[in-house]
Design an enzyme around this catalytic site. Structure first.
Site, PDB file in Angstrom:
ATOM      1  N   ASP A   9       0.976  -1.166  -0.079  1.00 23.46           N
ATOM      2  CA  ASP A   9      -0.074   0.072   0.128  1.00 23.46           C
ATOM      3  C   ASP A   9       0.747   1.261  -0.063  1.00 23.46           C
ATOM      4  OD1 ASP A   9       0.966   0.152   2.705  1.00 23.46           O
ATOM      5  OD2 ASP A   9      -1.255   0.313   3.524  1.00 23.46           O
ATOM      6  N   CYS A  66       3.351  -3.213   3.953  1.00 21.83           N
ATOM      7  CA  CYS A  66       2.532  -2.152   4.234  1.00 21.83           C
ATOM      8  C   CYS A  66       3.259  -1.408   5.465  1.00 21.83           C
ATOM      9  CB  CYS A  66       1.061  -2.144   4.730  1.00 21.83           C
ATOM     10  SG  CYS A  66       0.955  -3.586   6.348  1.00 21.83           S
ATOM     11  N   THR A  68       3.271  -1.716   8.748  1.00 17.46           N
ATOM     12  CA  THR A  68       3.537  -2.553   9.668  1.00 17.46           C
ATOM     13  C   THR A  68       3.804  -4.084   9.196  1.00 17.46           C
ATOM     14  OG1 THR A  68       1.401  -3.262  10.373  1.00 17.46           O
ATOM     15  CG2 THR A  68       2.489  -1.429  11.605  1.00 17.46           C
ATOM     16  N   HIS A  99       8.978 -24.410   8.626  1.00 18.54           N
ATOM     17  CA  HIS A  99       8.189 -25.196   9.484  1.00 18.54           C
ATOM     18  C   HIS A  99       6.607 -24.627   9.133  1.00 18.54           C
ATOM     19  CE1 HIS A  99      10.719 -25.811  13.514  1.00 18.54           C
ATOM     20  NE2 HIS A  99      11.127 -26.199  12.275  1.00 18.54           N
ATOM     21  N   HIS A 135       5.282 -31.280  10.167  1.00 19.04           N
ATOM     22  CA  HIS A 135       4.883 -30.058   9.823  1.00 19.04           C
ATOM     23  C   HIS A 135       3.838 -30.132   8.749  1.00 19.04           C
ATOM     24  CE1 HIS A 135       8.264 -28.337  11.575  1.00 19.04           C
ATOM     25  NE2 HIS A 135       9.284 -29.039  11.143  1.00 19.04           N
TER      26      HIS A 135
END
Ligand code: RB5
Length: 149
Positions: A9, A66, A68, A99, A135
């Site tokens: 963004d 973005c 964060t 993982h 996994h």
């Protein structure tokens, strides 16, 4: 197949552009899904676009940036075929691949510097998933509807 899609963004636009430079230097092909200028926009639009092109099989992996990384990961993870990981260190980037078989890397331009972000991206791209049974079993349980005991 073009191996990687990238989007952001406005809050992640500058880091997206920096990561594109790194990808070009590494000779790794990518497609920029936008935005193509730093005007204000809504991160879910790009997260959902990323989920769509990955679901279509056009790209195996994507990168979403973005401010964060949090909003992008929330939106992307609403799609059952997406395993998006917000990462701000190289150890988590490696574990997210080994993982969790993460197929989307989310980072925050306001959280990680450009040098670290490039290192994180490189680890994300270079690390294969660990296909061992434990996994695979846990990843299968990420899907909605899977009973949690
Ligand atoms: C935009 O200001 C910011 O909210 C966005 O980039 C992101 O950080 C949301 O999670």
């Amino acid at each position: 197949m073009t191996p990687l899609a990238i989007a952001s963004d406005h809050g992640g636009f500058a880091l997206k552009e920096a990561l594109k430079q790194a990808l070009m230097q590494w000779g790794i092909a990518f497609e920029d899904l936008g935005p193509f200028d730093p005007s204000s926009c809504d991160y879910p639009d790009y997260a959902h676009l990323m989920a769509r092109v990955i679901g279509q099989g056009r790209f195996p992996r994507g990168v979403l940036i973005c401010g964060t990384g949090v909003g992008m990961s929330m939106a992307a993870n609403r799609h059952p075929h997406i395993r998006a990981a917000v990462v701000s260190d190289t150890y988590s980037a490696r574990m997210a691949r080994e993982h969790n078989d993460a197929n989307v890397l989310c980072m925050g331009e306001r959280v990680v510097g450009q040098g670290l972000a490039c290192d994180i991206l490189r680890v994300f791209l270079d690390t294969p998933s660990d296909s061992s049974d434990r996994h695979a079993r846990r990843i299968a349980k990420l899907s909605p509807g899977e009973p949690v005991e």
